[in-house]
Enzyme design. Structure first.
Site, PDB file in Angstrom:
ATOM      1  N   LYS A 149       0.339  -0.968   0.062  1.00 61.62           N
ATOM      2  CA  LYS A 149       0.206  -0.199   0.020  1.00 61.62           C
ATOM      3  C   LYS A 149       1.045   1.433  -0.173  1.00 61.62           C
ATOM      4  O   LYS A 149       1.946   0.856   0.341  1.00 61.62           O
ATOM      5  CB  LYS A 149      -0.801   0.241   1.160  1.00 61.62           C
ATOM      6  CG  LYS A 149      -0.071   0.055   2.645  1.00 61.62           C
ATOM      7  CD  LYS A 149      -1.121  -0.379   3.505  1.00 61.62           C
ATOM      8  CE  LYS A 149      -0.353  -0.723   5.418  1.00 61.62           C
ATOM      9  NZ  LYS A 149      -1.642  -0.300   6.143  1.00 61.62           N
ATOM     10  N   ARG A 204     -10.905  -0.722  14.692  1.00 64.24           N
ATOM     11  CA  ARG A 204     -10.907   0.163  13.198  1.00 64.24           C
ATOM     12  C   ARG A 204     -12.167  -0.379  12.389  1.00 64.24           C
ATOM     13  O   ARG A 204     -12.658  -0.225  12.302  1.00 64.24           O
ATOM     14  CB  ARG A 204      -9.044  -0.235  13.173  1.00 64.24           C
ATOM     15  CG  ARG A 204      -9.231   0.988  11.428  1.00 64.24           C
ATOM     16  CD  ARG A 204      -7.760   1.403  11.019  1.00 64.24           C
ATOM     17  NE  ARG A 204      -7.367  -0.449  11.149  1.00 64.24           N
ATOM     18  CZ  ARG A 204      -5.921  -0.557  10.452  1.00 64.24           C
ATOM     19  NH1 ARG A 204      -5.194   0.930  10.745  1.00 64.24           N
ATOM     20  NH2 ARG A 204      -5.180  -1.631  10.556  1.00 64.24           N
ATOM     21  N   HIS A 244      -6.145  -8.095  13.413  1.00 64.49           N
ATOM     22  CA  HIS A 244      -4.354  -6.999  13.110  1.00 64.49           C
ATOM     23  C   HIS A 244      -4.582  -6.588  13.890  1.00 64.49           C
ATOM     24  O   HIS A 244      -4.667  -6.374  14.980  1.00 64.49           O
ATOM     25  CB  HIS A 244      -4.927  -5.647  12.072  1.00 64.49           C
ATOM     26  CG  HIS A 244      -3.992  -4.695  12.108  1.00 64.49           C
ATOM     27  ND1 HIS A 244      -2.302  -5.572  11.076  1.00 64.49           N
ATOM     28  CD2 HIS A 244      -3.261  -3.679  11.823  1.00 64.49           C
ATOM     29  CE1 HIS A 244      -1.959  -4.227  11.410  1.00 64.49           C
ATOM     30  NE2 HIS A 244      -1.913  -3.219  11.757  1.00 64.49           N
ATOM     31  N   ARG A 272       1.342 -10.955   7.272  1.00 66.46           N
ATOM     32  CA  ARG A 272       1.420  -9.973   6.338  1.00 66.46           C
ATOM     33  C   ARG A 272       2.915  -8.771   6.701  1.00 66.46           C
ATOM     34  O   ARG A 272       2.726  -8.091   7.255  1.00 66.46           O
ATOM     35  CB  ARG A 272      -0.220  -9.087   6.732  1.00 66.46           C
ATOM     36  CG  ARG A 272      -1.316 -10.484   6.357  1.00 66.46           C
ATOM     37  CD  ARG A 272      -2.114  -9.464   6.036  1.00 66.46           C
ATOM     38  NE  ARG A 272      -2.190  -8.474   8.001  1.00 66.46           N
ATOM     39  CZ  ARG A 272      -2.857  -9.096   9.220  1.00 66.46           C
ATOM     40  NH1 ARG A 272      -3.074  -9.918   9.492  1.00 66.46           N
ATOM     41  NH2 ARG A 272      -3.009  -8.263   9.852  1.00 66.46           N
ATOM     42  N   CYS A 331      12.899  25.156   2.964  1.00 69.66           N
ATOM     43  CA  CYS A 331      11.986  25.746   1.741  1.00 69.66           C
ATOM     44  C   CYS A 331      11.370  24.308   1.097  1.00 69.66           C
ATOM     45  O   CYS A 331      10.653  23.169   1.393  1.00 69.66           O
ATOM     46  CB  CYS A 331      12.855  26.604   1.074  1.00 69.66           C
ATOM     47  SG  CYS A 331      13.878  27.490   2.109  1.00 69.66           S
ATOM     48  N   MET A 332      10.063  24.624   0.968  1.00 68.57           N
ATOM     49  CA  MET A 332       9.020  24.543  -0.434  1.00 68.57           C
ATOM     50  C   MET A 332      10.040  23.359  -1.178  1.00 68.57           C
ATOM     51  O   MET A 332       9.645  21.784  -0.699  1.00 68.57           O
ATOM     52  CB  MET A 332       8.241  24.743  -1.260  1.00 68.57           C
ATOM     53  CG  MET A 332       7.117  23.893  -1.601  1.00 68.57           C
ATOM     54  SD  MET A 332       5.697  24.500  -2.489  1.00 68.57           S
ATOM     55  CE  MET A 332       5.039  25.697  -1.336  1.00 68.57           C
ATOM     56  N   ASP A 333      11.050  24.312  -1.481  1.00 67.16           N
ATOM     57  CA  ASP A 333      11.975  23.539  -2.623  1.00 67.16           C
ATOM     58  C   ASP A 333      13.230  23.062  -2.439  1.00 67.16           C
ATOM     59  O   ASP A 333      13.973  22.452  -3.181  1.00 67.16           O
ATOM     60  CB  ASP A 333      11.701  23.870  -4.468  1.00 67.16           C
ATOM     61  CG  ASP A 333      10.031  24.189  -4.188  1.00 67.16           C
ATOM     62  OD1 ASP A 333       9.139  23.370  -4.830  1.00 67.16           O
ATOM     63  OD2 ASP A 333      10.079  25.335  -4.540  1.00 67.16           O
TER      64      ASP A 333
END
Length: 368
Positions: free
Chosen positions: A34, A129, A158, A211, A296-298
């Site tokens: 996943k 859950r 689980h 799993r 920063c973002m980048d």
């Protein structure tokens, strides 16, 4: 690869981990892939998992299951979370296996033509859950599923606390699961309880599969012989000298205490390298360097001990800086570190100790 920041995925280590887990548990292995195979990229990971002996795959959603089918996967795919009855035709078309999230969910599906859809029954033994809560619900569920001609392939639960070896809850959950399954007088093709950590602390012969997700990447609370699969790298894109008293990045939160060498790296929080990493260390060749100023973002900046050239390789995590260490520093878990790595980062795959291919998620391009 158009940007000097990427994730390296070691497929040899990945396959080694699968084979090791199968050998140590003596059980079939359901590969949890996943969240884009925990950030590794599903395209190459599922093939390596098949080659190493995974018997089945599990994902979190219908969308992820379809994406895995579209990659060419022919093995069974178990969807671990809720799927609406509205998608019955798509489920049948792609031959997917569903999880029974509740008795109400089963009753709803039974009103439609769900014949020949494969399901695995989820028992809720304490996670609270999804899943059936009692032996009575299980027996009623089996009756409804049989009448609707859905195919019951397996049953599972689980664990909530398997990363805490001394916590009695894992054994309590297992015993509840075992007794409930035995009392329903039904044979199942698949019986499984253990996640990555549970697989290494439970010694039982009632189940026939485990799993495993994050331990396929070499991360496990108990077994430290597994190999690291993921590394995060980038290259220096700028180097400059700043004077004592100058500041770095937004908010001027870092002030140079002396004349310093500052390098810029092409990675930031939009790549999943969050701002809390400020003050942590990265490895530049053979020297550790501190992340200074706000990320920063980048981009982000580091303080070098000696001048480096543009293009110098930088390790953010990998052989020398573990994901577990980063998680501990940030007061989180390894899952969060790797699953938030964004699709701006190209995945670069190595197999047989050499470069195999890379995949750019944004462009949906591979290169051999």
């Amino acid at each position: 690869m158009y940007r000097d920041a990427w994730i390296k995925v070691d497929l040899d280590a990945f396959k080694y981990n699968i084979k090791t887990i199968i050998k140590k548990t003596n059980k079939n292995l359901i590969a949890i892939v996943k969240a884009n195979a925990y950030g590794c990229g599903i395209q190459e990971i599922y093939k390596a998992a098949e080659e190493a002996g995974a018997c089945m795959f599990a994902v979190s959603s219908l969308e992820e299951a379809i994406a895995l089918r579209n990659c060419g996967c022919k093995k069974d795919i178990l969807i671990l979370s809720y799927v609406s009855h509205e998608y019955i035709d798509i489920i049948k078309k792609n031959d997917l296996t569903l999880t029974t999230v509740s008795l109400d969910w089963i009753k709803t599906f039974s009103k439609y033509d769900a014949s020949n859809i494969k399901v695995q029954i989820k028992l809720d033994t304490g996670m609270n859950r999804i899943g059936l809560k009692s032996e009575e619900e299980l027996k009623e569920a089996i009756k409804i599923l049989d009448n609707s001609k859905m195919i019951i392939e397996g049953i599972f639960t689980h664990f909530a606390c398997s990363d805490e070896k001394e916590n009695p809850m894992t054994n309590k959950q297992f015993k509840l699961f075992e007794n409930t399954v035995k009392n329903c007088n039904r044979n199942f093709k698949w019986i499984h309880t253990s996640n990555s950590d549970g697989a290494f602390i439970l010694n039982e012969n009632f189940t026939n599969a485990v799993r495993v997700g994050i331990s396929l990447l070499g991360i496990n609370t108990y077994d430290k012989t597994l190999k690291n699969v993921l590394s995060l790298f980038c290259r220096i894109t700028n180097v400059k000298k700043i004077l004592k008293g100058e500041t770095v990045s937004y908010g001027a939160t870092y002030k140079a205490l002396e004349n310093e060498i500052i390098a810029t790296l092409p990675i930031g929080y939009a790549d999943g390298w969050i701002r809390k990493n400020q003050g942590r260390m990265v490895l530049v060749e053979d020297e550790y360097a501190e992340i200074v100023g706000r990320i920063c973002m980048d981009q982000m900046m580091i303080k070098l001990k000696s001048k480096k050239n543009i293009g110098t390789l930088v390790e953010l995590f990998g052989k020398n800086i573990s994901i577990e260490k980063i998680a501990n520093d940030l007061d989180t878990i390894p899952y969060e570190i790797i699953t938030i790595l964004s699709d701006r980062l190209t995945r670069v795959y190595f197999k047989d100790n050499r470069y195999l291919t890379n995949f750019n998620p944004r462009l949906n391009e591979s290169e051999n």
